[in-house]
Design a protein around this motif. Structure first.
Motif, PDB file in Angstrom:
ATOM      1  N   SER A  69     -20.287 -16.598  22.170  1.00 13.77           N
ATOM      2  CA  SER A  69     -20.085 -16.888  23.590  1.00 13.77           C
ATOM      3  C   SER A  69     -18.723 -17.526  23.824  1.00 13.77           C
ATOM      4  CB  SER A  69     -21.186 -17.818  24.100  1.00 13.77           C
ATOM      5  OG  SER A  69     -21.012 -19.133  23.565  1.00 13.77           O
ATOM      6  N   ALA A  70     -18.241 -17.443  25.059  1.00 15.69           N
ATOM      7  CA  ALA A  70     -16.942 -18.020  25.406  1.00 15.69           C
ATOM      8  C   ALA A  70     -16.889 -19.530  25.167  1.00 15.69           C
ATOM      9  CB  ALA A  70     -16.596 -17.682  26.854  1.00 15.69           C
ATOM     10  N   PRO A  71     -17.914 -20.309  25.550  1.00 18.06           N
ATOM     11  CA  PRO A  71     -17.847 -21.757  25.276  1.00 18.06           C
ATOM     12  C   PRO A  71     -17.809 -22.073  23.785  1.00 18.06           C
ATOM     13  CG  PRO A  71     -19.488 -21.290  26.977  1.00 18.06           C
ATOM     14  CD  PRO A  71     -19.078 -19.972  26.400  1.00 18.06           C
ATOM     15  N   GLU A  72     -18.577 -21.324  22.991  1.00 16.65           N
ATOM     16  CA  GLU A  72     -18.539 -21.535  21.540  1.00 16.65           C
ATOM     17  C   GLU A  72     -17.135 -21.271  21.007  1.00 16.65           C
ATOM     18  OE1 GLU A  72     -23.120 -20.226  20.389  1.00 16.65           O
ATOM     19  OE2 GLU A  72     -21.474 -18.824  20.128  1.00 16.65           O
ATOM     20  N   TRP A  73     -16.543 -20.161  21.455  1.00 18.10           N
ATOM     21  CA  TRP A  73     -15.234 -19.789  20.937  1.00 18.10           C
ATOM     22  C   TRP A  73     -14.158 -20.786  21.370  1.00 18.10           C
ATOM     23  CZ3 TRP A  73     -13.192 -17.600  17.097  1.00 18.10           C
ATOM     24  CH2 TRP A  73     -11.813 -17.332  17.090  1.00 18.10           C
ATOM     25  N   GLU A  74     -14.287 -21.349  22.557  1.00 22.03           N
ATOM     26  CA  GLU A  74     -13.296 -22.303  23.025  1.00 22.03           C
ATOM     27  C   GLU A  74     -13.197 -23.483  22.057  1.00 22.03           C
ATOM     28  OE1 GLU A  74     -11.458 -25.689  24.607  1.00 22.03           O
ATOM     29  OE2 GLU A  74     -13.638 -25.616  24.281  1.00 22.03           O
ATOM     30  N   LYS A  75     -14.340 -23.990  21.615  1.00 28.07           N
ATOM     31  CA  LYS A  75     -14.324 -25.111  20.676  1.00 28.07           C
ATOM     32  C   LYS A  75     -13.787 -24.675  19.318  1.00 28.07           C
ATOM     33  CE  LYS A  75     -17.199 -28.524  18.317  1.00 28.07           C
ATOM     34  NZ  LYS A  75     -18.560 -29.081  18.109  1.00 28.07           N
ATOM     35  N   SER A 105     -11.750 -22.174  18.632  1.00 27.10           N
ATOM     36  CA  SER A 105     -10.322 -21.903  18.757  1.00 27.10           C
ATOM     37  C   SER A 105      -9.517 -23.200  18.765  1.00 27.10           C
ATOM     38  CB  SER A 105     -10.072 -21.109  20.041  1.00 27.10           C
ATOM     39  OG  SER A 105      -8.694 -20.904  20.249  1.00 27.10           O
ATOM     40  N   ARG A 106     -10.007 -24.182  19.487  1.00 31.73           N
ATOM     41  CA  ARG A 106      -9.325 -25.472  19.542  1.00 31.73           C
ATOM     42  C   ARG A 106      -9.275 -26.117  18.154  1.00 31.73           C
ATOM     43  NH1 ARG A 106     -11.948 -29.933  21.522  1.00 31.73           N
ATOM     44  NH2 ARG A 106     -13.537 -28.533  22.366  1.00 31.73           N
ATOM     45  N   GLU A 138     -16.062 -12.795  27.111  1.00 34.60           N
ATOM     46  CA  GLU A 138     -15.249 -13.542  28.051  1.00 34.60           C
ATOM     47  C   GLU A 138     -16.064 -14.083  29.217  1.00 34.60           C
ATOM     48  OE1 GLU A 138     -12.213 -10.499  28.753  1.00 34.60           O
ATOM     49  OE2 GLU A 138     -10.807 -11.793  27.667  1.00 34.60           O
ATOM     50  N   GLU A 139     -17.179 -13.421  29.485  1.00 30.54           N
ATOM     51  CA  GLU A 139     -18.073 -13.848  30.549  1.00 30.54           C
ATOM     52  C   GLU A 139     -19.447 -13.290  30.230  1.00 30.54           C
ATOM     53  OE1 GLU A 139     -15.903 -12.037  33.712  1.00 30.54           O
ATOM     54  OE2 GLU A 139     -17.119 -10.223  33.661  1.00 30.54           O
ATOM     55  N   LYS A 140     -20.430 -13.633  31.029  1.00 31.49           N
ATOM     56  CA  LYS A 140     -21.767 -13.148  30.776  1.00 31.49           C
ATOM     57  C   LYS A 140     -21.813 -11.629  30.881  1.00 31.49           C
ATOM     58  CE  LYS A 140     -24.407 -17.228  32.129  1.00 31.49           C
ATOM     59  NZ  LYS A 140     -25.472 -17.740  33.011  1.00 31.49           N
TER      60      LYS A 140
END
Length: 476
Positions: free
Chosen positions: A78-84, A86-87, A472-474
């Motif tokens: 999911s996008a939120p998982e990947w955001e963390k 990636s950071r 990128e989105e649902k």
């Protein structure tokens, strides 16, 4: 491993309860008969073999090229998982490059006692020739493959850092092309983040590393040749970037500069993306019997007239004996807490930790500090008593050459196997690019252990690969 061990299932939160990112895919999968899916998997195998997407296994008695098994069930993030994630990856790559610059210059982290000096200065991959040499953007690891695993509760951990010549990105790109060719309808119903721009980012990163004054840098990919196990990737990346694929004899040094032999005469080279180990780069500076490198290359490099990616001497930072200190590097250089945690690790050079490991070999994973590719590793729960005792003798003889980690409950993802669809353990290798800034494409190479119960995902050990989707989105 105990049969009661709980694994994080990427697709199912509980029996019959599909995670949100997989719901649209699961509906699509259930609407397609097994016969059709089997036909598409066979088509993928045929296309991969036709294109030549194979690899060689060193020491293989048959000496044949092998096809890396490709699974058509994607791994979805999911996008939120990947955001963390990636950071955390960007943070880690930045700290590792600061560490490499430091140990070849002021050595502040050693003076502060954060990392034992002997771990660095006596390391076989520490290159004295790099001391005092400042590189463009102070970047050493331009391309990093950072391996991630997901434990029982779904948290991502860094398993290891690959900073020398990390491989596998060509499979990431080809897996995506294959999925888009076989299942175009899936990409119409899923907002999958693209990865096909990776070669452009790689070329931009390499050009950013060029010596000062190189206004239109010439980049080449240096390969040891077609008998190397990753030769397909070397050729693939050169072709995708639109640069020359070269071997050592194609290059020469004259008047302190590196040149490429061409039919139109010598062409100056500014950046070498090397897929050759340090020892073989320059027979005048390293191994005198090397026929793979370029005589005089190190001298031109030290004079700042050519850039090498990844930099000479980078391997000291991905030694498994250095891995336990990366969280402390992040705190030391960035004054931040690590976003991604290490896997708990015992350093067998420490007598008390060695004693603990020797008492619990049957429950642990033990690795050589200089090992790679899944070779030279003991997976205690899967090893016989004889294998454990033989490995014990190796540890006792030279404990400093080993680290140990708990046998992780790696996450699983539904995978096509001979009996149908079944869970198999996976990991993830994202590729982090460091130039003037740190960049990466969403996802990476998901590797899957195809043998039931196996935790070893390496292709050389029978593993396969999956396409990795970052949504990128649902899904629609």
């Amino acid at each position: 491993m105990s049969a009661k061990t709980r694994f994080y299932d990427e697709m199912f939160a509980a029996p019959g309860q599909i995670r949100s990112g997989y719901r649209a895919f699961a509906d699509w999968l259930h609407s397609h008969p097994e016969e059709e899916m089997a036909r598409r998997r066979a088509e993928a195998d045929w296309l991969f073999r036709r294109v030549g997407i194979t690899f060689a296994v060193y020491g293989d008695k048959e000496g044949s090229e092998r096809l890396i098994p490709f699974d058509t069930i994607p791994r979805i993030i999911s996008a939120p998982e990947w955001e963390k994630v990636s950071r955390g990856l960007k943070q880690r790559a930045l700290a590792l490059n600061l560490f490499l610059h430091d140990i070849y210059h002021g050595q502040d982290i050693l003076k502060a006692g954060v990392v034992p000096p002997a771990r660095i200065l006596a390391n076989q991959d520490y290159q004295l020739a790099m001391q005092g040499l400042t590189l463009p953007n102070k970047v050493y690891a331009h391309i990093a493959g950072i391996d991630l695993v997901r434990a029982g509760d779904g948290e991502y951990f860094v398993l290891e850092d690959n900073l020398r010549t990390p491989s596998g990105v060509s499979y990431m790109l080809e897996n995506r092309k294959m999925m888009m060719r076989l299942f175009p309808e899936l990409f119409a119903t899923h907002a999958v983040a693209p990865v096909e721009h990776y070669p452009d980012l790689l070329l931009e990163t390499l050009r950013e590393s060029a010596p000062a004054g190189a206004h239109d840098p010439v980049v080449v990919v240096l390969t040891p040749g077609r008998y190397n196990s990753a030769y397909f990737e070397h050729a693939f990346l050169a072709q995708q970037m639109g640069v020359e694929l070269v071997e050592g004899p194609d290059l020469f040094v004259k008047d302190g500069y590196v040149y490429l032999r061409t039919t139109a005469g010598p062409q100056r080279v500014d950046v070498i993306y090397r897929r050759i180990d340090d020892d073989f780069l320059d027979p005048l500076a390293f191994r005198h019997d090397s026929a793979l490198g370029v005589a005089g290359l190190l001298s031109a490099y030290r004079a700042g007239r050519v850039s090498i990616a990844n930099a000479v001497g980078t391997g000291v930072a991905d030694d498994k004996s250095i891995y336990p200190y990366v969280p402390d590097m992040i705190r030391f250089y960035l004054s931040e807490e690590p976003v991604l945690q290490n896997v708990p690790t015992w350093q067998l050079r420490k007598p008390d930790e060695c004693e603990h490991v020797l008492k619990n070999l049957k429950d642990l994973v033990v690795k050589e500090v200089h090992g790679s590719g899944g070779y030279g590793m003991l997976v205690g729960p899967a090893a016989s008593k004889a294998e454990i005792e033989a490995y014990r003798a190796r540890i006792v003889a030279n404990p400093a050459e080993f680290i140990a980690q708990p046998t992780l409950s790696l996450s699983t993802c539904p995978t096509y196997v001979e009996s149908g669809i079944a869970p198999r353990h996976i990991d993830l290798r994202p590729f982090v690019l460091s130039g003037r800034e740190v960049r990466l494409v969403p996802g990476g190479l998901t590797r899957v252990a195809l043998k039931e119960g196996s935790l070893v995902v390496n292709s050389s050990q029978g593993g396969g690969t999956k396409d990795t989707w970052v949504l990128e989105e649902k899904s629609c």
